[in-house]
Motif scaffolding. Structure first.
Motif, mmCIF file in Angstrom:
data_model
loop_
_atom_site.group_PDB
_atom_site.id
_atom_site.type_symbol
_atom_site.label_atom_id
_atom_site.label_comp_id
_atom_site.label_asym_id
_atom_site.label_seq_id
_atom_site.Cartn_x
_atom_site.Cartn_y
_atom_site.Cartn_z
ATOM 1 N N GLU B 177 -5.866 4.080 8.293
ATOM 2 C CA GLU B 177 -5.836 3.193 7.575
ATOM 3 C C GLU B 177 -4.531 2.282 7.298
ATOM 4 O O GLU B 177 -4.062 1.329 8.000
ATOM 5 C CB GLU B 177 -6.740 2.471 6.351
ATOM 6 C CG GLU B 177 -7.202 1.190 6.053
ATOM 7 C CD GLU B 177 -7.595 0.440 4.907
ATOM 8 O OE1 GLU B 177 -7.470 -0.328 3.935
ATOM 9 O OE2 GLU B 177 -8.431 1.698 4.340
ATOM 10 N N ARG B 178 -3.459 3.346 7.243
ATOM 11 C CA ARG B 178 -2.072 3.248 7.110
ATOM 12 C C ARG B 178 -2.203 3.536 8.367
ATOM 13 O O ARG B 178 -0.574 2.497 8.499
ATOM 14 C CB ARG B 178 -1.806 4.449 6.066
ATOM 15 C CG ARG B 178 -1.479 4.033 4.423
ATOM 16 C CD ARG B 178 -1.002 5.223 3.418
ATOM 17 N NE ARG B 178 -0.710 6.340 3.986
ATOM 18 C CZ ARG B 178 -1.596 7.157 3.394
ATOM 19 N NH1 ARG B 178 -2.565 7.032 2.641
ATOM 20 N NH2 ARG B 178 -1.874 8.870 4.049
ATOM 21 N N SER B 180 -2.720 2.455 11.136
ATOM 22 C CA SER B 180 -3.591 1.022 11.547
ATOM 23 C C SER B 180 -2.402 -0.051 11.236
ATOM 24 O O SER B 180 -1.546 -1.316 11.716
ATOM 25 C CB SER B 180 -4.682 0.343 11.176
ATOM 26 O OG SER B 180 -5.828 1.658 11.270
ATOM 27 N N HIS B 181 -2.067 -0.286 9.306
ATOM 28 C CA HIS B 181 -1.412 -1.224 9.282
ATOM 29 C C HIS B 181 0.633 -1.429 9.501
ATOM 30 O O HIS B 181 0.496 -2.224 10.828
ATOM 31 C CB HIS B 181 -1.239 -1.222 7.963
ATOM 32 C CG HIS B 181 -2.236 -1.520 7.140
ATOM 33 N ND1 HIS B 181 -2.785 -1.295 5.774
ATOM 34 C CD2 HIS B 181 -3.042 -2.239 7.726
ATOM 35 C CE1 HIS B 181 -3.834 -1.923 5.393
ATOM 36 N NE2 HIS B 181 -4.054 -2.564 5.766
ATOM 37 N N GLN B 184 0.026 -2.548 13.563
ATOM 38 C CA GLN B 184 -0.117 -3.536 13.888
ATOM 39 C C GLN B 184 1.771 -4.557 13.495
ATOM 40 O O GLN B 184 1.943 -5.063 14.034
ATOM 41 C CB GLN B 184 -1.247 -4.517 12.345
ATOM 42 C CG GLN B 184 -2.332 -4.041 12.980
ATOM 43 C CD GLN B 184 -3.444 -4.481 12.007
ATOM 44 O OE1 GLN B 184 -3.325 -4.148 11.189
ATOM 45 N NE2 GLN B 184 -4.378 -4.434 12.541
#
Lengths: 185, 185, 185, 185
Positions: B177-178, B180-181, B184
DNA sequence: AATGAATGAGCTTTCATTCAT
DNA sequence: AATGAATGAAAGCTCATTCAT
């Protein structure tokens, strides 16, 4: 300052040996020999035997490192600065004259299949470190202190393994450098 | 596809056991019992004994993971995407039904004080992973492929330790998740 | 006749030592030393360790004594005659040159609190002896073979304890004499 | 009635433990723990250590049983009646809630090879019991008091072993029944 | 190539005892 | 009188390895 007790002496000796060779890789005879204590003197202070000694040693190193983190963040003006200083402190504490000591948490995790209670100690130490880091992150104004704490913890643990493999503090220095670039950006 | 040889059977059995319990935490008797092989049959395939078996097992897992990384990066359009997929693959490979297996490199590093040659295997596997990652980073246009490779390696290793302590794949998911952020942003 | 195997050698040595010193009173090192075997050679033949060896030794002595009882009753014309001969045989087998060996059942019963499985062996041996005696009692026309068998068993066990305390076979001889008077009466 | 002294407390605790587990099967640490006494407090009351404690404990149980025998014979009109009552008393004293305690003499006899002095205590207790029984036999008009005493002693000891193996008082009850038939005949 | 037996050093732990306080 | 610490020998057991077949 009173002379350190037999119990503390055992804890410190064991802590280093476990980090050098792992839980299963160290015998009680070796610990006692290095500590200069006679064979029968362990079970008075640690009726739980090797496991109880390992628990005490791991908690002791855990607290030591936690204090070190607090010192690293003491005068920091932002979280990145504290992170960099922490990284340098861990390197200083880990890289001894002729070897690199493992993280005590890692040493215990490998022994969990034989001594299940050791996982709790490893978890406790990791949780303490994380909440310690999260506290500093919050104090220094980070948006998501827990996320920052876990991220730094992961970086330190991963770097520790590379340092162990290379038998050098260089990975910690490279991490510090990457953290610096990040800060300036 | 031929049935796997006795030698390969030993390697696979040993690989899992070493990751579960560490090098010193597993006895040859246990490995042979789990593999269903007779007591005397080890030294024909591995004249170097336990150490040679551990080396072969570590290299075998190393190669397996390397192929998995290649597959994760195969269709990736940028390095971050490959990194995220790698993270998910490592989680899938590491989190078994009822336990989390350690990184084989970590298991060997703890045994170095008893079997110094094992450090070379650990170093070799880490170097292979790093150059594999660096290759993908270069192919996908990163400025400093080596730096990206080491950074991802550090994140994976550190996360592995958290997963081991928590006995869950959640740390890998939080890392994904980290990442992915980051992508983006 | 083949030379006795290492396993049998261990059983016979252990049997005597356990009867001399009790289960807890004998160490494996002593058994192996007396048997002239190296330290590591026990767990191949007795993976269950000391307990399994004690079980085998007790059963072996049990069978030996059972055969002896059969021989004592072989030519007896009535139960009392067989009982007297059994009494004499137990004395002969129990009173060694310079000491009196305990009943193996008694040695095991004292160790039950540490090794609960040993009670089953003791019970088995006692049951075998009793049914052996009951068989002879039935064959020789006694009214209540089971009662006769238990009565004789009790007399032998009780006498054994007196012989142990006195370190002499005299109690067995006094028992034989009492049984003779009974017979003539 | 004054509260029992520390010394007596130790004796009673040790007596039960030795009967449960045998002399070699009980450690001093366990005795002190069960008695709730500190580690170093044994050698003040028993400078002779474990052996002296065992001697005192054995003699104490011996006297207790002797008094019990006297009570059993107190109102008996013939020797057989006293014998039956003795048998019932031994059962009551030996069969505890969840276990059968061994005869203290038997426990000591097994330890003789390690502590030769213990044989004397066993012999003393047996001799006391025998002369106690012989006294009652003489008083109640038996022809050969010593013979009757030894016979009963043998029956009780042998029955005790069966009770130990079966973990039940039933063998004592069967002995009492056999003695009753004998009496009526 | 394969294998059950053998081997002795080493393991963690418990032991009865002694000692300083 | 009382006591927690200390002590080293010995306990049962496992170890990686070697060997004869």
């Amino acid at each position: 300052m009173p002379p350190i007790s037999t119990r503390d002496h055992l804890i410190r000796t064991a802590a280093t040996l476990f980090r050098q060779k792992g839980y299963s890789g160290v015998g009680l005879a070796e610990i006692l020999a290095v500590a200069g204590l006679p064979k029968g003197s362990l079970y008075h202070h640690f009726p739980g035997g090797k496991r109880e000694l390992a628990e005490a040693a791991t908690l002791w190193v855990g607290k030591m490192i936690e204090k070190m983190v607090d010192r690293a963040f003491e005068d920091a003006t932002d979280f990145q600065e504290g992170a960099i200083r922490t990284c340098q402190s861990v390197e200083r504490l880990t890289v001894q004259e002729d070897q690199v000591l493992a993280c005590p948490v890692m040493s215990m995790l490998q022994a969990v299949s034989q001594e299940p209670e050791l996982r709790d100690v490893a978890r406790t130490v990791l949780a303490d470190w994380k909440s310690c880091l999260a506290g500093h992150a919050a104090r220094l104004g980070m948006d998501d202190p827990d996320l920052e704490a876990e991220q730094l913890l992961v970086l330190l643990q991963g770097t520790w393994i590379l340092a162990l493999a290379e038998q050098s503090g260089a990975p910690f220095e490279r991490l510090a450098e990457r953290l610096s670039h990040h800060r300036q950006a």
